[in-house]
Motif scaffolding. Sequence first.
Motif, short mmCIF file in Angstrom:
data_model
loop_
_atom_site.label_atom_id
_atom_site.label_comp_id
_atom_site.label_asym_id
_atom_site.label_seq_id
_atom_site.Cartn_x
_atom_site.Cartn_y
_atom_site.Cartn_z
N LEU A 1 3.67 10.38 -4.96
CA LEU A 1 2.43 11.35 -6.35
C LEU A 1 1.12 10.56 -6.19
CD1 LEU A 1 2.13 12.69 -9.09
CD2 LEU A 1 2.24 9.72 -9.89
N LYS A 2 0.33 11.78 -5.82
CA LYS A 2 -1.25 11.61 -5.33
C LYS A 2 -1.42 10.91 -4.78
CE LYS A 2 -2.13 11.68 -10.52
NZ LYS A 2 -2.36 10.70 -12.18
N ASP A 3 -2.35 9.32 -4.34
CA ASP A 3 -1.71 8.67 -3.78
C ASP A 3 -1.43 8.22 -3.57
OD1 ASP A 3 -3.05 7.58 -5.47
OD2 ASP A 3 -5.10 6.82 -4.01
N LEU A 4 -0.52 8.19 -4.39
CA LEU A 4 0.67 7.27 -4.36
C LEU A 4 2.18 6.65 -3.34
CD1 LEU A 4 0.73 6.13 -8.76
CD2 LEU A 4 -0.37 5.23 -6.61
N TYR A 5 2.76 5.98 -2.81
CA TYR A 5 3.80 6.23 -2.58
C TYR A 5 4.60 4.51 -1.48
CZ TYR A 5 0.14 4.41 1.57
OH TYR A 5 -0.40 3.60 2.08
N VAL A 6 5.36 4.31 -1.47
CA VAL A 6 6.53 3.13 -1.59
C VAL A 6 6.55 2.90 -0.10
CG1 VAL A 6 8.90 2.00 -1.69
CG2 VAL A 6 7.80 4.30 -3.23
N PHE A 7 6.20 1.61 0.38
CA PHE A 7 6.49 1.00 1.39
C PHE A 7 7.73 -0.22 1.10
CE2 PHE A 7 2.25 -0.39 -0.27
CZ PHE A 7 2.58 -2.15 -0.14
N VAL A 8 8.63 -0.85 2.16
CA VAL A 8 9.03 -0.98 1.95
C VAL A 8 8.90 -2.39 3.16
CG1 VAL A 8 11.42 -1.81 2.01
CG2 VAL A 8 10.61 -0.34 1.02
N TYR A 9 8.89 -3.37 2.91
CA TYR A 9 9.14 -4.86 4.27
C TYR A 9 10.20 -5.62 3.86
CZ TYR A 9 4.39 -3.02 6.25
OH TYR A 9 3.83 -2.36 6.39
N ASP A 10 10.21 -6.38 4.89
CA ASP A 10 11.68 -7.63 4.82
C ASP A 10 10.82 -8.83 4.44
OD1 ASP A 10 11.20 -8.41 7.39
OD2 ASP A 10 13.18 -7.27 8.47
N PHE A 11 11.00 -9.95 4.48
CA PHE A 11 10.21 -11.00 4.58
C PHE A 11 10.08 -11.67 5.39
CE2 PHE A 11 12.03 -12.64 0.17
CZ PHE A 11 11.36 -11.44 -1.02
N ASP A 12 10.70 -11.06 7.34
CA ASP A 12 9.66 -11.12 8.22
C ASP A 12 8.84 -10.53 8.68
OD1 ASP A 12 11.37 -13.33 8.55
OD2 ASP A 12 12.91 -11.66 9.25
N GLY A 13 8.49 -9.68 7.74
CA GLY A 13 7.26 -8.77 7.88
C GLY A 13 7.46 -7.51 8.41
#
Length: 161
Positions: free
Chosen positions: A68-80
Amino acid sequence: MNQKTIKMAVIIASVMMSGMHLSASASDHGSEAEAVKMVKDAVALVKSAGPEKAYKSFTDHPDNSFKLKDLYVFVYDFDGNCLAQGANPKMVGKNLLAMRDVDGNTFIKGMIDMVKASSKGWYGPYKFNNPATQSYELKKSYCERGAGDTMICTGIYSGKG
């Protein structure tokens, strides 16, 4: 119309058009409320559809979902390790724990540490390339703990660098 009236009309029209451009640019940035809602929707999708299907949706955003607009989801695990990235799919599968912004801040590690300590919240500001403008801008990200040792985030850009 005399020459003076025409010049004044051109000046007024120019000022109005530049004001419309400024307001259009401001509306291209996602808000804090939109970012929080996107993360909450993303967390809900992980719970209902499972991580694998959800991460694919976050990265590919079919039907403009999770973009949406300039929004997007990103996901990381705790190891990076990047598990999903709605702006740059080439980042998926890479370990970016030590990635630094232009000021030297290890922002992925900072977000992970914040989520480990608080489960959710805002992290930032840090500088990151806005894919919509192709320039470095100040950004802060809202993150929540995802499935297992992961975090799901959406960042907002301030438009300033």
